[in-house]
Design an enzyme around this catalytic site. Structure first.
Site, PDB file in Angstrom:
ATOM      1  N   GLY A  68       0.826  -1.196   0.000  1.00  0.00           N
ATOM      2  CA  GLY A  68       0.000   0.000   0.000  1.00  0.00           C
ATOM      3  C   GLY A  68       0.861   1.247   0.000  1.00  0.00           C
ATOM      4  O   GLY A  68       2.083   1.192   0.187  1.00  0.00           O
ATOM      5  N   GLY A 117       0.316  -5.158   0.557  1.00  0.00           N
ATOM      6  CA  GLY A 117      -0.903  -5.074  -0.236  1.00  0.00           C
ATOM      7  C   GLY A 117      -0.818  -5.798  -1.563  1.00  0.00           C
ATOM      8  O   GLY A 117      -1.839  -6.211  -2.122  1.00  0.00           O
ATOM      9  N   GLU A 140       5.801  -6.114   7.410  1.00  0.00           N
ATOM     10  CA  GLU A 140       5.193  -5.052   8.214  1.00  0.00           C
ATOM     11  C   GLU A 140       5.850  -4.794   9.562  1.00  0.00           C
ATOM     12  O   GLU A 140       5.870  -3.662  10.043  1.00  0.00           O
ATOM     13  CB  GLU A 140       3.698  -5.337   8.411  1.00  0.00           C
ATOM     14  CG  GLU A 140       2.827  -5.076   7.186  1.00  0.00           C
ATOM     15  CD  GLU A 140       2.900  -6.171   6.139  1.00  0.00           C
ATOM     16  OE1 GLU A 140       2.324  -6.006   5.061  1.00  0.00           O
ATOM     17  OE2 GLU A 140       3.551  -7.216   6.398  1.00  0.00           O
ATOM     18  N   ASP A 148      -1.354  -7.553   7.234  1.00  0.00           N
ATOM     19  CA  ASP A 148      -2.791  -7.366   7.043  1.00  0.00           C
ATOM     20  C   ASP A 148      -3.178  -7.907   5.674  1.00  0.00           C
ATOM     21  O   ASP A 148      -2.568  -8.860   5.204  1.00  0.00           O
ATOM     22  CB  ASP A 148      -3.164  -5.879   7.226  1.00  0.00           C
ATOM     23  CG  ASP A 148      -2.549  -4.963   6.174  1.00  0.00           C
ATOM     24  OD1 ASP A 148      -1.510  -5.333   5.567  1.00  0.00           O
ATOM     25  OD2 ASP A 148      -3.100  -3.869   5.940  1.00  0.00           O
TER      26      ASP A 148
END
Length: 359
Positions: A68, A117, A140, A148
């Site tokens: 992301g 992402g 992350e 996520d």
């Protein structure tokens, strides 16, 4: 904006519809606009009988997608109220769930860098292709965040404790290791990608793949299973680090040293999230949990500090708070899993508890 400048491109060729992530200078990092446009295209193609297969690729030579747009998340967490990030994640996680349930073959070309992402828009697909260039990772914890986009769901299902190792260290998986960890389905040499994509205009996915799938070069994780499964089965991050340091394998020591550079809070929350994901089972349940965790991370100092150190200032010297694993309490961890009430993502309630395609 010209077609070349659009952040995501769409076209159909024969029976195949193509999504091209088109921000090569940003390694195709996902923005909220891109997520919404992909979702709109999937809606249209789902209803179009002429479209039999959906394909996602990344523009440029470096990879599918690096994740992301974390600079935007950094700025929102530091200077804003977090609303933009929460709205982005809400739509992104819904897209991840949709990809997992898509009724037509969804072929993800996981060539080059596939992180964060990028894993979310590829590894939930029904047909996942890696190449000798693939580097698949959920890094992350290095930015004070927690895997996520359904990453804890995927990694919780890897054999033994391989997923725990990848989640905590952020280590990159090549083609064979991605296949071993069930993050991908087929190995195709990068030189065969163009023939594969061209053939999808006329052939079903299974027939198109038949001529190009090969055996990948050896990975590294299979030979490391002994110390990975032994060390990462521990109940706490502190014990994992202790076991890694005591094991004697140089690779285990390297893993421990990597963990000690990561956000202590992110490490403990990640371990808890993975263990809970194993019990939650269904992808939608895990995404609901990840949304709670991600929203909680917006209010912590480590997310802003981690992105600052790795991406903004690039000094690679994050100042984590708390600084050590011992200072992160069980109550600190539990706060990340607090229900959000009316602000819940609510995917599981909306999905009707369908059969899980990755069970």
């Amino acid at each position: 904006m010209s077609g070349a400048e659009e952040p995501v491109l769409f076209h159909t060729t024969g029976r195949a519809a193509h999504i091209t992530l088109n921000r090569p200078r940003a390694l195709n990092a996902l923005t909220h606009t891109m997520v919404r446009r992909i979702d709109e295209a999937l809606t249209a193609w789902e209803a179009d009988p002429a479209v039999e297969t959906v394909v996602i690729t990344g523009a440029g030579e470096r990879g599918l997608c690096a994740g992301g747009d974390i600079r935007a998340i950094h700025d929102d967490a530091r200077d804003g109220d977090g609303c933009a990030s929460r709205a982005f994640w809400r739509d992104e996680y819904r897209l991840n769930a949709r990809i997992a349930r898509y009724p037509k073959p969804y072929l993800a070309v996981m060539d080059g860098i596939v992180m964060g992402g990028g894993v979310g828009v590829s590894a939930h697909g029904s047909v996942r292709v890696v190449t000798e260039r693939s580097r698949v990772a959920m890094p992350e914890t290095g930015i004070g965040f927690v895997p996520d986009v359904g990453g804890t769901h995927l990694l919780a299902r890897a054999p033994g404790e391989l997923g725990t190792h990848l989640a905590l260290t952020g280590a990159q998986a090549g083609a064979a290791d991605a296949l071993l960890c069930k993050l991908a389905d087929h190995y195709v040499p990068s030189a065969s990608l163009r023939p594969l994509l061209d053939s999808l205009a006329e052939l079903p996915v299974t027939e198109a793949l038949a001529g190009v799938v090969r055996t990948p070069p050896p990975g590294v994780l299979e030979d490391q299973r002994d110390w990975i499964d032994t060390c990462y089965a521990a109940g706490t991050v502190e014990e994992i680090v202790h076991r890694l340091l005591a094991h004697g394998d140089p690779a285990a020591k390297d893993a421990a040293e990597t963990l000690l550079t990561r956000s202590p809070t992110a490490l403990k929350v990640t371990l808890a999230a993975l263990r809970r994901a194993r019990e939650l089972g269904l992808l939608e349940r895990v995404l609901d949990q990840e949304y709670r965790v991600s929203c909680a991370a917006l209010g912590t100092p480590d997310l802003v500090e981690g992105i600052r150190a790795q991406v903004v200032d690039k000094d690679r010297r994050p100042r984590w708070s708390p600084k050590t694993l011992a200072e992160v309490t069980d109550a600190d961890v539990e706060r990340f899993f607090t229900p959000l009430g009316a602000s819940e993502l609510g995917l599981c309630a909306a999905c009707g508890d369908p059969a899980d395609p990755h069970r």
